[in-house]
Scaffold this motif. Structure first.
Motif, PDB file in Angstrom:
ATOM      1  N   ARG A 103       7.143  95.474  34.327  1.00  0.00           N
ATOM      2  CA  ARG A 103       7.101  94.455  35.383  1.00  0.00           C
ATOM      3  C   ARG A 103       8.184  94.740  36.424  1.00  0.00           C
ATOM      4  O   ARG A 103       7.938  94.710  37.639  1.00  0.00           O
ATOM      5  CB  ARG A 103       7.302  93.062  34.779  1.00  0.00           C
ATOM      6  CG  ARG A 103       7.206  91.938  35.806  1.00  0.00           C
ATOM      7  CD  ARG A 103       7.514  90.576  35.204  1.00  0.00           C
ATOM      8  NE  ARG A 103       6.543  90.192  34.192  1.00  0.00           N
ATOM      9  CZ  ARG A 103       6.801  90.159  32.884  1.00  0.00           C
ATOM     10  NH1 ARG A 103       8.016  90.507  32.437  1.00  0.00           N
ATOM     11  NH2 ARG A 103       5.874  89.792  32.036  1.00  0.00           N
ATOM     12  N   GLU A 104       9.366  95.065  35.948  1.00  0.00           N
ATOM     13  CA  GLU A 104      10.486  95.351  36.849  1.00  0.00           C
ATOM     14  C   GLU A 104      10.192  96.577  37.715  1.00  0.00           C
ATOM     15  O   GLU A 104      10.453  96.576  38.921  1.00  0.00           O
ATOM     16  CB  GLU A 104      11.749  95.591  36.022  1.00  0.00           C
ATOM     17  CG  GLU A 104      12.991  95.875  36.852  1.00  0.00           C
ATOM     18  CD  GLU A 104      14.221  96.111  35.981  1.00  0.00           C
ATOM     19  OE1 GLU A 104      15.208  96.662  36.513  1.00  0.00           O
ATOM     20  OE2 GLU A 104      14.191  95.750  34.790  1.00  0.00           O
ATOM     21  N   ALA A 105       9.641  97.618  37.106  1.00  0.00           N
ATOM     22  CA  ALA A 105       9.337  98.840  37.851  1.00  0.00           C
ATOM     23  C   ALA A 105       8.286  98.588  38.930  1.00  0.00           C
ATOM     24  O   ALA A 105       8.398  99.097  40.056  1.00  0.00           O
ATOM     25  CB  ALA A 105       8.861  99.915  36.886  1.00  0.00           C
ATOM     26  N   GLY A 134       1.565  88.885  34.944  1.00  0.00           N
ATOM     27  CA  GLY A 134       1.725  87.728  35.822  1.00  0.00           C
ATOM     28  C   GLY A 134       2.165  88.068  37.236  1.00  0.00           C
ATOM     29  O   GLY A 134       2.741  87.229  37.926  1.00  0.00           O
ATOM     30  N   ILE A 135       1.889  89.302  37.690  1.00  0.00           N
ATOM     31  CA  ILE A 135       2.357  89.714  39.013  1.00  0.00           C
ATOM     32  C   ILE A 135       1.223  90.175  39.924  1.00  0.00           C
ATOM     33  O   ILE A 135       1.461  90.753  40.983  1.00  0.00           O
ATOM     34  CB  ILE A 135       3.415  90.836  38.904  1.00  0.00           C
ATOM     35  CG1 ILE A 135       2.827  92.068  38.200  1.00  0.00           C
ATOM     36  CG2 ILE A 135       4.665  90.329  38.183  1.00  0.00           C
ATOM     37  CD1 ILE A 135       3.765  93.270  38.222  1.00  0.00           C
ATOM     38  N   VAL A 139       1.999  91.502  43.870  1.00  0.00           N
ATOM     39  CA  VAL A 139       1.936  92.907  44.309  1.00  0.00           C
ATOM     40  C   VAL A 139       0.618  93.263  44.996  1.00  0.00           C
ATOM     41  O   VAL A 139       0.414  94.422  45.364  1.00  0.00           O
ATOM     42  CB  VAL A 139       2.176  93.873  43.122  1.00  0.00           C
ATOM     43  CG1 VAL A 139       3.510  93.572  42.459  1.00  0.00           C
ATOM     44  CG2 VAL A 139       1.025  93.806  42.111  1.00  0.00           C
ATOM     45  N   ALA A 140      -0.257  92.290  45.168  1.00  0.00           N
ATOM     46  CA  ALA A 140      -1.594  92.583  45.718  1.00  0.00           C
ATOM     47  C   ALA A 140      -1.519  93.344  47.037  1.00  0.00           C
ATOM     48  O   ALA A 140      -2.281  94.299  47.264  1.00  0.00           O
ATOM     49  CB  ALA A 140      -2.376  91.289  45.897  1.00  0.00           C
ATOM     50  N   ALA A 141      -0.610  92.976  47.910  1.00  0.00           N
ATOM     51  CA  ALA A 141      -0.520  93.624  49.217  1.00  0.00           C
ATOM     52  C   ALA A 141       0.055  95.030  49.121  1.00  0.00           C
ATOM     53  O   ALA A 141      -0.083  95.828  50.059  1.00  0.00           O
ATOM     54  CB  ALA A 141       0.346  92.783  50.154  1.00  0.00           C
ATOM     55  N   ARG A 142       0.677  95.356  48.006  1.00  0.00           N
ATOM     56  CA  ARG A 142       1.284  96.692  47.831  1.00  0.00           C
ATOM     57  C   ARG A 142       0.306  97.682  47.206  1.00  0.00           C
ATOM     58  O   ARG A 142       0.573  98.883  47.187  1.00  0.00           O
ATOM     59  CB  ARG A 142       2.526  96.598  46.937  1.00  0.00           C
ATOM     60  CG  ARG A 142       3.551  95.593  47.396  1.00  0.00           C
ATOM     61  CD  ARG A 142       4.700  95.537  46.408  1.00  0.00           C
ATOM     62  NE  ARG A 142       5.373  94.256  46.441  1.00  0.00           N
ATOM     63  CZ  ARG A 142       6.368  93.893  45.634  1.00  0.00           C
ATOM     64  NH1 ARG A 142       6.792  94.743  44.716  1.00  0.00           N
ATOM     65  NH2 ARG A 142       6.909  92.711  45.731  1.00  0.00           N
ATOM     66  N   LEU A 143      -0.798  97.200  46.686  1.00  0.00           N
ATOM     67  CA  LEU A 143      -1.752  98.090  46.027  1.00  0.00           C
ATOM     68  C   LEU A 143      -2.430  99.003  47.042  1.00  0.00           C
ATOM     69  O   LEU A 143      -2.947  98.551  48.059  1.00  0.00           O
ATOM     70  CB  LEU A 143      -2.820  97.283  45.286  1.00  0.00           C
ATOM     71  CG  LEU A 143      -2.406  96.555  44.006  1.00  0.00           C
ATOM     72  CD1 LEU A 143      -3.615  95.850  43.402  1.00  0.00           C
ATOM     73  CD2 LEU A 143      -1.791  97.514  42.993  1.00  0.00           C
TER      74      LEU A 143
END
Length: 235
Positions: A103-105, A134-135, A139-143
């Motif tokens: 998750r952190e990475a 749960g992220i 992170v959706a915009a980073r995919l």
């Protein structure tokens, strides 16, 4: 020129490529066809794309055999392929020992390169992992989603993002210049997928397709399979 038509998951592209000289020496045939997301390859077979041999996940090949598109008795395991993390060559490797570390990475990355999250084995798994952690929304915009893992890794290699990361099958990472295998996914998020090969029921060259399956699965090619990222079935 004689050639064998193949539809395959991208996971097997490197291995098939490494076996082409031996296959041509044995049969006189070249290999032509497509490598991509397994769901897309299965759909091409269903739509009538001329195909002699398919290399897809075991579950999908079993389904195609039930649909009478693949000869059930021809199906043979090639090996397991892990879904793993990748970084650009020269970037610090990312190690995720547990779910918190993964998750952190992912949260620390400003671009996450993945294959099709609806049709590819690794992409579907990545989507489920993001939900598990749960992220997914965060992170959706980073995919950065591409049709297959090979394309995703090539794009990662040339990315100008500050701290990009990739996630796809290890076999696709290993064969891509400019990226390196960073590590496996941690317990609870890991995935090792069995890939199998089979002759199609409408194969124009069934004997040559069987010869390629023999090369893909034979004991003499074990070292080649391992170099390509395939691992033996776990007991």
């Amino acid at each position: 020129m004689n050639h064998l038509n193949i539809l395959s998951g991208g996971a097997a592209q490197g291995l098939v490529g490494s076996l082409m000289p031996a296959f041509k020496a044995e049969t006189g045939f070249d290999i032509a066809g497509e490598f991509g997301a397994v769901g897309a390859m299965a759909d091409k077979l269903r739509k009538g794309t001329p195909t002699d041999i398919v290399i897809l996940t075991a579950a999908l090949l079993a389904t195609l055999a039930k649909e009478k598109l693949v000869v059930a008795t021809s199906i043979a395991d090639v090996g397991l392929v892990e879904t793993a993390l990748a970084v650009r060559a020269g970037d610090p490797k990312v190690a995720a020992r547990d779910e918190a570390g993964l998750r952190e990475a992912l949260l620390a990355s400003d671009a996450i390169f993945v294959p099709d999250t609806k049709a590819s084995t690794a992409g579907i798994h990545v989507a489920s992992v993001l939900a598990r952690l749960g992220i997914a929304d965060t992170v959706a915009a980073r995919l950065k989603i591409f049709p297959n893992g090979a394309t995703a890794m090539r794009e990662l290699a040339t990315s100008d993002a500050r701290r990009p990361i990739g996630c796809t099958q290890s076999t696709e990472i290993i064969v891509t210049n400019g990226v390196v295998l960073s590590g496996s996914l941690p317990p609870g998020c890991e995935l090792a997928t069995m890939y199998t090969a089979g002759v199609t029921t409408k194969a124009a060259h069934p004997s040559q397709a069987s010869a390629l399956i023999g090369l893909l699965t034979g004991a003499g090619q074990r070292e080649q399979r391992e170099r390509a990222g395939f691992i033996s079935a776990r007991k």
